[in-house]
Motif scaffolding. Sequence first.
Motif, PDB file in Angstrom:
ATOM      1  N   ASN A 153      -8.531 -12.925  13.394  1.00 18.47           N
ATOM      2  CA  ASN A 153      -8.575 -11.459  13.326  1.00 18.47           C
ATOM      3  C   ASN A 153      -7.227 -10.860  13.683  1.00 18.47           C
ATOM      4  N   MET A 154      -6.563 -11.456  14.686  1.00 15.86           N
ATOM      5  CA  MET A 154      -5.232 -10.975  15.075  1.00 15.86           C
ATOM      6  C   MET A 154      -4.230 -11.198  13.953  1.00 15.86           C
ATOM      7  N   LEU A 155      -4.313 -12.374  13.311  1.00 17.36           N
ATOM      8  CA  LEU A 155      -3.420 -12.657  12.186  1.00 17.36           C
ATOM      9  C   LEU A 155      -3.671 -11.692  11.039  1.00 17.36           C
ATOM     10  N   TRP A 156      -4.969 -11.389  10.774  1.00 19.78           N
ATOM     11  CA  TRP A 156      -5.315 -10.457   9.700  1.00 19.78           C
ATOM     12  C   TRP A 156      -4.789  -9.060   9.997  1.00 19.78           C
ATOM     13  N   GLN A 157      -4.906  -8.621  11.258  1.00 17.24           N
ATOM     14  CA  GLN A 157      -4.397  -7.313  11.652  1.00 17.24           C
ATOM     15  C   GLN A 157      -2.886  -7.248  11.492  1.00 17.24           C
ATOM     16  N   GLN A 158      -2.208  -8.327  11.884  1.00 15.92           N
ATOM     17  CA  GLN A 158      -0.750  -8.369  11.741  1.00 15.92           C
ATOM     18  C   GLN A 158      -0.345  -8.339  10.269  1.00 15.92           C
ATOM     19  N   LYS A 159      -1.087  -9.078   9.440  1.00 16.38           N
ATOM     20  CA  LYS A 159      -0.800  -9.088   8.004  1.00 16.38           C
ATOM     21  C   LYS A 159      -1.032  -7.712   7.391  1.00 16.38           C
ATOM     22  N   LYS A 160      -2.128  -7.073   7.804  1.00 14.95           N
ATOM     23  CA  LYS A 160      -2.429  -5.736   7.301  1.00 14.95           C
ATOM     24  C   LYS A 160      -1.351  -4.746   7.707  1.00 14.95           C
ATOM     25  N   LEU A 161      -0.911  -4.840   8.988  1.00 16.69           N
ATOM     26  CA  LEU A 161       0.149  -3.951   9.472  1.00 16.69           C
ATOM     27  C   LEU A 161       1.440  -4.190   8.707  1.00 16.69           C
ATOM     28  N   PHE A 162       1.748  -5.463   8.437  1.00 20.45           N
ATOM     29  CA  PHE A 162       2.953  -5.789   7.678  1.00 20.45           C
ATOM     30  C   PHE A 162       2.887  -5.219   6.269  1.00 20.45           C
ATOM     31  N   GLN A 163       1.707  -5.344   5.621  1.00 18.31           N
ATOM     32  CA  GLN A 163       1.547  -4.817   4.268  1.00 18.31           C
ATOM     33  C   GLN A 163       1.670  -3.302   4.250  1.00 18.31           C
ATOM     34  N   GLU A 164       1.052  -2.629   5.224  1.00 17.10           N
ATOM     35  CA  GLU A 164       1.138  -1.170   5.303  1.00 17.10           C
ATOM     36  C   GLU A 164       2.577  -0.733   5.533  1.00 17.10           C
ATOM     37  N   THR A 165       3.285  -1.469   6.407  1.00 17.02           N
ATOM     38  CA  THR A 165       4.691  -1.145   6.662  1.00 17.02           C
ATOM     39  C   THR A 165       5.531  -1.349   5.416  1.00 17.02           C
ATOM     40  N   GLU A 166       5.258  -2.435   4.695  1.00 17.00           N
ATOM     41  CA  GLU A 166       5.994  -2.719   3.460  1.00 17.00           C
ATOM     42  C   GLU A 166       5.731  -1.652   2.404  1.00 17.00           C
ATOM     43  N   ILE A 167       4.468  -1.237   2.271  1.00 17.47           N
ATOM     44  CA  ILE A 167       4.125  -0.189   1.311  1.00 17.47           C
ATOM     45  C   ILE A 167       4.814   1.118   1.677  1.00 17.47           C
ATOM     46  N   GLN A 168       4.816   1.455   2.975  1.00 19.14           N
ATOM     47  CA  GLN A 168       5.454   2.686   3.426  1.00 19.14           C
ATOM     48  C   GLN A 168       6.956   2.651   3.159  1.00 19.14           C
ATOM     49  N   GLN A 169       7.572   1.492   3.391  1.00 17.34           N
ATOM     50  CA  GLN A 169       9.005   1.361   3.120  1.00 17.34           C
ATOM     51  C   GLN A 169       9.296   1.502   1.639  1.00 17.34           C
ATOM     52  N   GLN A 170       8.433   0.906   0.803  1.00 22.52           N
ATOM     53  CA  GLN A 170       8.612   1.034  -0.644  1.00 22.52           C
ATOM     54  C   GLN A 170       8.457   2.480  -1.093  1.00 22.52           C
ATOM     55  N   LYS A 171       7.486   3.174  -0.483  1.00 19.87           N
ATOM     56  CA  LYS A 171       7.265   4.581  -0.819  1.00 19.87           C
ATOM     57  C   LYS A 171       8.474   5.423  -0.424  1.00 19.87           C
ATOM     58  N   GLU A 172       9.017   5.171   0.778  1.00 21.67           N
ATOM     59  CA  GLU A 172      10.187   5.914   1.238  1.00 21.67           C
ATOM     60  C   GLU A 172      11.393   5.628   0.349  1.00 21.67           C
ATOM     61  N   LEU A 173      11.542   4.355  -0.058  1.00 22.32           N
ATOM     62  CA  LEU A 173      12.644   4.002  -0.947  1.00 22.32           C
ATOM     63  C   LEU A 173      12.487   4.687  -2.299  1.00 22.32           C
ATOM     64  N   LEU A 174      11.259   4.692  -2.821  1.00 18.51           N
ATOM     65  CA  LEU A 174      10.991   5.344  -4.099  1.00 18.51           C
ATOM     66  C   LEU A 174      11.279   6.840  -4.017  1.00 18.51           C
ATOM     67  N   ASN A 175      10.843   7.468  -2.926  1.00 13.20           N
ATOM     68  CA  ASN A 175      11.102   8.897  -2.743  1.00 13.20           C
ATOM     69  C   ASN A 175      12.592   9.182  -2.694  1.00 13.20           C
ATOM     70  N   ALA A 176      13.336   8.302  -2.007  1.00 16.03           N
ATOM     71  CA  ALA A 176      14.783   8.497  -1.896  1.00 16.03           C
ATOM     72  C   ALA A 176      15.452   8.366  -3.265  1.00 16.03           C
ATOM     73  N   VAL A 177      14.993   7.389  -4.062  1.00 19.02           N
ATOM     74  CA  VAL A 177      15.573   7.185  -5.401  1.00 19.02           C
ATOM     75  C   VAL A 177      15.295   8.393  -6.293  1.00 19.02           C
TER      76      VAL A 177
END
Length: 263
Positions: A31-55
Amino acid sequence: MDNIYLLIFYSVLAVFILVTFFLVLYIKNQNMLWQQKKLFQETEIQQQKELLNAVIESQEIERKRIGQDLHDEIGGTLSAIKLMLNAAKNQDGASNGNIIEAKKLIDKMMVDVRNLSHDLSPPGLAMFGLYTSIDAFVDLINNTEEIEILITHEPLIEERLLNEKSELALFRVITQLISNTLKHANATKIKISFKPKEQRLEIDYADNGKGFDLSVLNTKKGIGMQNIQSRLQMANATYVIDTKPNGGFKMSIICPIEKNQAN
């Protein structure tokens, strides 16, 4: 004999407790690994969104600069050339065919430059807002008499509901949808409605064109559709598409109205 049974019982119980402990520990670890993976995916999506907005934001800044340069520098130069040709014509005292043709060509270039500069940087969007800018764009299309576009605003209000970045994103989306209809749909009519609600702006777009198989869109998206999705994401807007072969095309867009967005 009883002692042996007790010993076996306690041994089994100990093994059961031990297995249960390791099982709970394993589940907790997974469960801890799944939470960490989910947090990583959400962070990655947010970074991609911010990069897309900047572009996209940098693209809009560059569009605005190019549009202003086209309008101010090239448009001004063409106007000066037209005045010089007018002066040459008056001095000759007679109509010169080459000068007349040159003037016609320059007039066409001036219109093309003006339209291009307006497309790069929509005039009036910052001052008058999304609905007025779309209404003006629709008037230009209707004047061509190639298609009929009906646009409504319910209720008709003057209040600016979104910030300029969200309005620009929605302006690009709607003009892209109109362009797609003109290029691919063989439609005769487009309907666009704006419906301001308490916490959201609803925009309904529909044409009576040939439509297409929605499953194709879900598996293969063209550049135009990718741009539409990216810009809607910029405005935190959601959308639903309804289309089928020979059934027209509809898109319903919902853009949230946040307190810090209102002008």
